[in-house]
Design a protein around this motif. Structure first.
Motif, short mmCIF file in Angstrom:
data_model
loop_
_atom_site.label_atom_id
_atom_site.label_comp_id
_atom_site.label_asym_id
_atom_site.label_seq_id
_atom_site.Cartn_x
_atom_site.Cartn_y
_atom_site.Cartn_z
N ASN A 66 0.84 -1.20 0.00
CA ASN A 66 0.00 0.00 0.00
C ASN A 66 0.87 1.24 0.00
N ALA A 67 0.31 2.28 -0.57
CA ALA A 67 0.99 3.58 -0.63
C ALA A 67 0.05 4.64 -0.10
N LEU A 68 0.61 5.60 0.61
CA LEU A 68 -0.17 6.71 1.15
C LEU A 68 -0.01 7.90 0.21
N LEU A 69 -1.13 8.43 -0.24
CA LEU A 69 -1.12 9.49 -1.26
C LEU A 69 -1.80 10.75 -0.75
N ALA A 70 -1.36 11.87 -1.27
CA ALA A 70 -2.00 13.16 -1.01
C ALA A 70 -2.41 13.76 -2.33
N ASN A 213 2.81 0.78 -7.58
CA ASN A 213 3.63 1.82 -8.19
C ASN A 213 3.17 2.12 -9.62
N TRP A 214 2.85 1.07 -10.37
CA TRP A 214 2.38 1.28 -11.75
C TRP A 214 1.04 2.00 -11.77
N ASP A 280 3.95 8.18 1.30
CA ASP A 280 4.66 7.00 1.78
C ASP A 280 4.57 5.94 0.68
N PRO A 281 5.66 5.65 -0.01
CA PRO A 281 5.61 4.72 -1.15
C PRO A 281 5.38 3.28 -0.72
N ALA A 282 4.95 2.47 -1.66
CA ALA A 282 4.71 1.05 -1.40
C ALA A 282 6.04 0.31 -1.27
N VAL A 283 6.08 -0.64 -0.36
CA VAL A 283 7.27 -1.47 -0.16
C VAL A 283 6.86 -2.94 -0.25
#
Length: 324
Positions: A66-70, A213-214, A280-283
């Protein structure tokens, strides 16, 4: 009238108005019935417990990235004043400036993410159909995926699954899209902060991270291209209307509209994170999110025990009615 009711009441025996004693539940007798059928209950419980354990062990581990986006609100901030000042005139001119209470870019981008068209282009671009529809197991040592041998041949890249006449061996775009939306993609918005969590689930944590990410990259690009096309069309239209009018006040309005649309076009061309900024990018996940094997085993055992008790009680009451 009262005397008549009393006579009718005394016309029936006292037991007519009393509940039959047989309708009362005897807890002691109920416990004895369950105790006499304890072996059936134990057998059902053990059988369901074993089935639950086998089912839980058979389920593959599912990992989530998961990634946190604004929301990138540069465009909305730039256009909000213009939309309130010139929104009426722009509507008369046939121009949509946005920011006037309609769907904002963030909400629109989320809906585009869920759309069939976006998924079709996403699937074709990254060739994810096999990983989505046929993946069976992930090797944590090599990081490679294996596929169901009866569904997909990775060596020849051919689909082998047996389906009904209405379907084909290769999953259609609609079928793949339904699986992607229901089992893979999840989007949640925090109402207090406005931050957005974009997540993807897969048996491979590497694949899940790649997909997140894609998705972020592609949705920013798609919304960017849409805005570029719309603003370019608006600018061309406004220039055409400007050439047709000789009213100084209208010319001033058109010049201001063209200026703001040009700013929007420049922002779209210069900003890679056009709709979503990554906070916060996905890991690559290290721990699975499901299945909850312990919970599956507990629920299976409880279900077996309840079914066993129900069978014992049904057998007792059926036998009692037959004997009666």
């Amino acid at each position: 009238m009262t005397q008549q009711v009393q006579k009718q009441h005394h016309a029936y025996p006292p037991t007519y108005f009393e509940a039959p004693a047989d309708d009362e539940i005897d807890l002691r007798e109920l416990f004895l019935v369950i105790w006499r059928g304890k072996w059936l209950i134990i057998a059902c419980t053990v059988l369901f417990a074993i089935a639950a354990v086998l089912y839980a062990k058979k389920q593959p581990n599912i990992y989530q990235a998961n990634a946190l986006l604004a929301a990138s609100n540069q465009e909305s901030n730039k256009l909000s004043g213009m939309a309130s000042q010139f929104g009426g005139l722009a509507s008369l001119a046939g121009i949509n400036l946005g920011g006037g209470g309609g769907t904002d870019q963030t909400t629109l981008a989320i809906e585009v993410l869920k759309s069939r068209q976006f998924f079709s282009e996403f699937s074709d671009r990254y060739q994810i159909k096999a990983d989505l529809m046929a993946a069976e197991e992930w090797n944590p040592v090599t990081g490679e995926l294996s596929y169901h041998p009866e569904v997909y041949d990775a060596r020849t890249k051919q689909w082998l699954r047996e389906v009904k006449a209405s379907k084909q061996a290769e999953p259609s775009m609609l079928e793949s899209h339904q699986v992607f939306i229901k089992q893979v993609l999840s989007i949640a918005t925090d109402k207090e902060t406005g931050l957005i969590t974009l997540a993807a689930e897969h048996i491979s944590p590497i694949v899940a991270q790649q997909w997140v990410n894609w998705l972020i990259q592609d949705i920013n690009q798609v919304m960017k291209q849409r805005t570029q096309q719309e603003t370019s069309a608006n600018i061309n239209y406004l220039k055409g209307q400007l050439d047709k009018t000789s009213v100084a006040q209208m010319q001033t309005v058109f010049y201001q509209l063209i200026e703001e649309q040009t700013k929007t076009l420049m922002l779209a061309e210069a900003n890679e994170d056009f709709v979503f900024k990554v906070v916060d990018p996905a890991v690559v996940a290290e721990q699975k999110v499901k299945p909850k094997r312990a919970l599956i085993c507990i629920l299976g055992t409880l279900l077996g025990g309840m079914l066993g008790v129900m069978l014992v009680l049904v057998r007792h009451f059926v036998k009692g009615n037959v004997d009666a």
